[in-house]
Design an enzyme around this catalytic site. Sequence first.
Site, PDB file in Angstrom:
ATOM      1  N   GLU A 189      -0.550   2.843  -2.684  1.00  0.00           N
ATOM      2  CA  GLU A 189      -0.001   1.674  -3.377  1.00  0.00           C
ATOM      3  C   GLU A 189      -0.358   1.771  -4.861  1.00  0.00           C
ATOM      4  O   GLU A 189      -1.502   2.055  -5.206  1.00  0.00           O
ATOM      5  CB  GLU A 189      -0.571   0.384  -2.776  1.00  0.00           C
ATOM      6  CG  GLU A 189      -0.333  -0.877  -3.587  1.00  0.00           C
ATOM      7  CD  GLU A 189       1.121  -1.116  -3.911  1.00  0.00           C
ATOM      8  OE1 GLU A 189       1.417  -1.400  -5.090  1.00  0.00           O
ATOM      9  OE2 GLU A 189       1.968  -1.009  -2.996  1.00  0.00           O
ATOM     10  N   ASP A 243      -0.467   6.044  -8.330  1.00  0.00           N
ATOM     11  CA  ASP A 243       0.956   6.361  -8.373  1.00  0.00           C
ATOM     12  C   ASP A 243       1.293   7.337  -7.246  1.00  0.00           C
ATOM     13  O   ASP A 243       0.567   8.316  -7.012  1.00  0.00           O
ATOM     14  CB  ASP A 243       1.289   6.988  -9.731  1.00  0.00           C
ATOM     15  CG  ASP A 243       2.747   7.372  -9.838  1.00  0.00           C
ATOM     16  OD1 ASP A 243       3.545   6.543 -10.309  1.00  0.00           O
ATOM     17  OD2 ASP A 243       3.091   8.506  -9.443  1.00  0.00           O
ATOM     18  N   ASP A 246       8.862   4.265   0.019  1.00  0.00           N
ATOM     19  CA  ASP A 246       9.240   2.851  -0.081  1.00  0.00           C
ATOM     20  C   ASP A 246       8.770   2.293  -1.415  1.00  0.00           C
ATOM     21  O   ASP A 246       8.012   1.335  -1.478  1.00  0.00           O
ATOM     22  CB  ASP A 246       8.624   2.076   1.095  1.00  0.00           C
ATOM     23  CG  ASP A 246       9.156   0.657   1.202  1.00  0.00           C
ATOM     24  OD1 ASP A 246      10.275   0.402   0.723  1.00  0.00           O
ATOM     25  OD2 ASP A 246       8.450  -0.192   1.768  1.00  0.00           O
TER      26      ASP A 246
END
Length: 207
Positions: free
Chosen positions: A21, A48, A69
Site C-alpha cells: 500500500e 510504491d 489494484d
Amino acid sequence: GGTIPSTLQELVPDAQMDVVELDEAVHKVAVDYFKFTPGPHTKVTVEDGRVFVKRAQSANPHYDLVILDAFEADYIPEHMLTKEFFEEVKSIMAPDGVVVANTFSSSVLYANESVTYRAAFGDFYNLKLGNRIIALKLGGLPAMDQIRANADKWEPKFKEYDTSKDFILPLFSTTVDWDTNARVLTDQYSPANVLNAMGRSYNQNKE
C-alpha cells in the site's frame, strides 16, 4: 479497506501473502475502520508498488498470484501501466502464475491499456461489470472448461460471499473490443493522467 487480502486470508489461510500500500494513512484506515487484520502469513509493506516489485526482483520470488489494484481518483498511476512495469511483474512470478488487474471498464486509455497488457502477457480474459477485471495466466489462458471445473469446487465458498459461478462465469470474455492499433504504453510514453484529463475535459465540453 483491505477487503481483498482479508478475503484471501479466509479462503486460503495458509497462503503466504505480501500486501503493498502506498499510503500509511490508507493502511491505518483499513485496520481501524475496516477490521483488516494481517494474519500470520501476511506481510504489509507501505511503499510504491513498482518500487516493491523492483526490490523483489533481487529476492527472486515466484508469486502464484499477483493482483494489481492501484488507482488514483480517475486514472491508474502511469508508471504502473507500462509494458516495462508488466515485464517486471512477470519476472517475479511463477511460470504458471496468474495476474488479475482491477481497472476501468471505459476510459480514454482503454485501448492503450489493452494492447499493453497483450504486449507484455499475451491474451487475457476481460470481465466487465462496473469496473473491468483483466485476468490472465502466464503460459496461456486456461480453457473455460477448466475454469468452470474450478468454479464448481469453489461454489460453496462463493455462496458465503453472496455470489455464485452463475454470476461470475458469464463475465469471462476474450472478445477484442478495442483498437488493436493503439499505441503500447511504455516508460517513455505513458501519459495516463494527461490523456484522462483530456477525456474528462472533452466530456464536459460535450455536456
